[in-house]
Design an enzyme around this catalytic site. Sequence first.
Site, PDB file in Angstrom:
ATOM      1  N   GLY A  18      11.153 114.618  94.074  1.00 31.57           N
ATOM      2  CA  GLY A  18       9.721 114.545  93.742  1.00 31.57           C
ATOM      3  C   GLY A  18       9.378 113.322  92.908  1.00 31.57           C
ATOM      4  CB  SER A  19      10.885 111.752  89.898  1.00 31.48           C
ATOM      5  OG  SER A  19      12.205 111.677  90.389  1.00 31.48           O
ATOM      6  CE  LYS A 107      18.348 120.819 101.622  1.00 28.18           C
ATOM      7  NZ  LYS A 107      19.156 119.645 101.463  1.00 28.18           N
ATOM      8  CE  LYS A 207      20.919 119.066 104.692  1.00 25.24           C
ATOM      9  NZ  LYS A 207      21.858 118.361 103.810  1.00 25.24           N
TER      10      LYS A 207
HETATM   11  N1  LIG Z   1      18.469 115.738  96.301  1.00 26.59           N
HETATM   12  C1  LIG Z   1      18.676 115.440  97.584  1.00 26.59           C
HETATM   13  O1  LIG Z   1      19.489 114.557  97.915  1.00 26.59           O
HETATM   14  C2  LIG Z   1      17.939 116.155  98.636  1.00 26.59           C
HETATM   15  C3  LIG Z   1      17.176 117.267  98.389  1.00 26.59           C
HETATM   16  N2  LIG Z   1      16.515 117.909  99.391  1.00 26.59           N
HETATM   17  C4  LIG Z   1      15.696 119.059  99.112  1.00 26.59           C
HETATM   18  O2  LIG Z   1      14.596 118.643  98.332  1.00 26.59           O
HETATM   19  C5  LIG Z   1      14.188 119.704  97.489  1.00 26.59           C
HETATM   20  C6  LIG Z   1      14.191 119.221  96.052  1.00 26.59           C
HETATM   21  O3  LIG Z   1      15.489 118.803  95.737  1.00 26.59           O
HETATM   22  P1  LIG Z   1      15.804 117.985  94.386  1.00 26.59           P
HETATM   23  O4  LIG Z   1      14.663 117.122  94.043  1.00 26.59           O
HETATM   24  O5  LIG Z   1      17.153 117.409  94.567  1.00 26.59           O
HETATM   25  O6  LIG Z   1      15.895 119.193  93.354  1.00 26.59           O
HETATM   26  P2  LIG Z   1      15.629 119.155  91.778  1.00 26.59           P
HETATM   27  O7  LIG Z   1      16.231 120.411  91.244  1.00 26.59           O
HETATM   28  O8  LIG Z   1      16.020 117.855  91.206  1.00 26.59           O
HETATM   29  O9  LIG Z   1      14.028 119.237  91.711  1.00 26.59           O
HETATM   30  C7  LIG Z   1      13.288 120.391  91.921  1.00 26.59           C
HETATM   31  C8  LIG Z   1      12.254 120.421  90.826  1.00 26.59           C
HETATM   32  O10 LIG Z   1      11.335 121.477  91.101  1.00 26.59           O
HETATM   33  C9  LIG Z   1      10.996 122.079  89.861  1.00 26.59           C
HETATM   34  N3  LIG Z   1      10.508 123.432  90.127  1.00 26.59           N
HETATM   35  C10 LIG Z   1      11.195 124.527  90.443  1.00 26.59           C
HETATM   36  N4  LIG Z   1      10.361 125.580  90.602  1.00 26.59           N
HETATM   37  C11 LIG Z   1       9.128 125.115  90.355  1.00 26.59           C
HETATM   38  C12 LIG Z   1       7.843 125.713  90.336  1.00 26.59           C
HETATM   39  N5  LIG Z   1       7.687 127.013  90.590  1.00 26.59           N
HETATM   40  N6  LIG Z   1       6.767 124.950  90.049  1.00 26.59           N
HETATM   41  C13 LIG Z   1       6.928 123.626  89.793  1.00 26.59           C
HETATM   42  N7  LIG Z   1       8.124 123.001  89.779  1.00 26.59           N
HETATM   43  C14 LIG Z   1       9.204 123.750  90.066  1.00 26.59           C
HETATM   44  C15 LIG Z   1      12.295 122.040  89.065  1.00 26.59           C
HETATM   45  O11 LIG Z   1      12.038 122.147  87.687  1.00 26.59           O
HETATM   46  C16 LIG Z   1      12.850 120.679  89.460  1.00 26.59           C
HETATM   47  O12 LIG Z   1      12.435 119.679  88.564  1.00 26.59           O
HETATM   48  C17 LIG Z   1      15.148 120.872  97.785  1.00 26.59           C
HETATM   49  O13 LIG Z   1      14.586 121.686  98.787  1.00 26.59           O
HETATM   50  C18 LIG Z   1      16.366 120.158  98.333  1.00 26.59           C
HETATM   51  O14 LIG Z   1      17.136 120.989  99.172  1.00 26.59           O
HETATM   52  C19 LIG Z   1      16.582 117.459 100.691  1.00 26.59           C
HETATM   53  C20 LIG Z   1      17.324 116.363 101.013  1.00 26.59           C
HETATM   54  C21 LIG Z   1      18.084 115.644 100.026  1.00 26.59           C
HETATM   55  N1  LIG Z   2      22.617 118.600  98.807  1.00 26.97           N
HETATM   56  C1  LIG Z   2      22.290 117.942 100.019  1.00 26.97           C
HETATM   57  C2  LIG Z   2      21.075 117.088  99.835  1.00 26.97           C
HETATM   58  C3  LIG Z   2      20.516 116.628 101.088  1.00 26.97           C
HETATM   59  O1  LIG Z   2      20.147 117.381 101.980  1.00 26.97           O
HETATM   60  C4  LIG Z   2      23.436 117.058 100.461  1.00 26.97           C
HETATM   61  O2  LIG Z   2      24.346 116.845  99.664  1.00 26.97           O
HETATM   62  O3  LIG Z   2      23.433 116.622 101.623  1.00 26.97           O
END
Ligand SMILES: NC(=O)C1=CN([C@@H]2O[C@H](COP(=O)(O)OP(=O)(O)OC[C@H]3O[C@@H](n4cnc5c(N)ncnc54)[C@H](O)[C@@H]3O)[C@@H](O)[C@H]2O)C=CC1
Ligand SMILES: N[C@@H](CC=O)C(=O)O
Length: 430
Positions: A18-19, A107, A207
């Site tokens: 998100g950031s 996913k 996936k």
């Molecule tokens: N990190 C990666 O490489 C990848 C992540 N994803 C997917 O993207 C999504 C996000 O992953 P990340 O950013 O890595 O996770 P993250 O854990 O870094 O970020 C998720 C954020 O959502 C916030 N959050 C949780 N519940 C909330 C709510 N009810 N209201 C508002 N904020 C809330 C958390 O505090 C956290 O900051 C997941 O579905 C993940 O599977 C997909 C592909 C790659």
């Molecule tokens: N946790 C996942 C993030 C991307 O989908 C991975 O390691 O591939």
Amino acid sequence: MMRTRPLKVALLGCGVVGSEVARIMTTHADDLAARIGAPVELAGVAVRRPDKVRGGVPAELITTDATALVKRGDIDVVVEVIGGIEPARTLITTAFEHGASVVSANKALLAQDGAALYAAADQHGEDLYYEAAVAGAIPLIRPLRESLAGDKINRVMGIVNGTTNFILDKMDTSGAGYSEALDEATALGYAEADPTADVEGFDAAAKAAILAGIAFHTRVRLDDVYREGMTEVTAADFASAKQMGCTIKLLAICERAADGGSVTARVHPAMIPLSHPLASVREAYNAVFVEAEAAGRLMFYGPGAGGSPTASAVLGDLVAVCRNKLNGANGPGESAYTQLPVSPMGDVVTRYHISLDVADKPGVLAQVATVFAEHGVSIDTVRQTGKDGEASLVVVTHRAPDAALSGTVEALRKLDTVRGVASIMRVEGE
Ligand SMILES: NC(=O)C1=CN([C@@H]2O[C@H](COP(=O)(O)OP(=O)(O)OC[C@H]3O[C@@H](n4cnc5c(N)ncnc54)[C@H](O)[C@@H]3O)[C@@H](O)[C@H]2O)C=CC1
Ligand SMILES: N[C@@H](CC=O)C(=O)O
Ligand code: NA
């Protein structure tokens, strides 16, 4: 012609992905507007911890009330990057009900409830896009849903989890320990909030379910996918793989049966020859082969995880969804018309590499070979090394149904002369 009224975007979650979405939306605002034909405005960012410093995100946009944000009524697109099943599922359906299309990277949710989400999007005339959900930055979902929509896909196979590929790569090349490599992958933003999802294969299985559903125009859910994680892969397995000219990768394999009447989807570690292109996929990179009737064999390769690569896929979807909004059009919905059954793992035809600790005495090899023959499993190679009355026997089989192979292993365990089964691994890519 550029529309002056901006399209409003609500961002749910401001973590690793998100950031980066917020950063790119801000820094590339002019380019995005030019490509879409209207400015896109970040109208609100739902977070869990409002006190955390989020460089580049104006404080007045931050809220802890994600539900109120998606219910505002003036939001055009909701970007869901919080992950998990709830509240993500309710927030997405609420977004559709309030006139917003959705871009998600989730996913786990799509593999569990994709059909219901598609139905909700369709009911409200909104879009559901999720390129980031599979293989991070790599364009894969849209090529399957759109570019290959005129072809018949028979097989999708590849590395779809960056974290486990990173760990296996480190174990293989630098001899790093499992925990140390996992910590590094987590620090780099590759791992899921609960890394068990990565290492136990749930993330890759989700996936695989998504890929199989899209590729074969059917419904495949997480529970339909056979899954083994990589936590039991040892340095000894890598040593064995090396002796065979192989390495070990966690693979996702989705196949249409030869008679076309069913499909299979599975995730498990497998030995693959070093000459196979997947063997050279390093670190958190992903690579996926798609075999289609008319197109032949296609390979998709690139960064599969991490904030910035994943945000790239999210932004691509955001542009597509915004264009659809401006054109009063919709992207493709669910295509599950073939309704093919998903066959169990026992029906899948594979090869096994089996490492046995046996008594080093006359007749043992013949005994072991008999068990294979009784189960209709043909042996490809046998390698024996012995010391002090004990021996290690490595058997590599020809292709056979997985049920016959696992039945063979069960029977081997019961032989008095077999002291233990040191490792079993499938062999792919030959
Ligand atoms: N990190 C990666 O490489 C990848 C992540 N994803 C997917 O993207 C999504 C996000 O992953 P990340 O950013 O890595 O996770 P993250 O854990 O870094 O970020 C998720 C954020 O959502 C916030 N959050 C949780 N519940 C909330 C709510 N009810 N209201 C508002 N904020 C809330 C958390 O505090 C956290 O900051 C997941 O579905 C993940 O599977 C997909 C592909 C790659
Ligand atoms: N946790 C996942 C993030 C991307 O989908 C991975 O390691 O591939
Ligand atoms: Na992708």
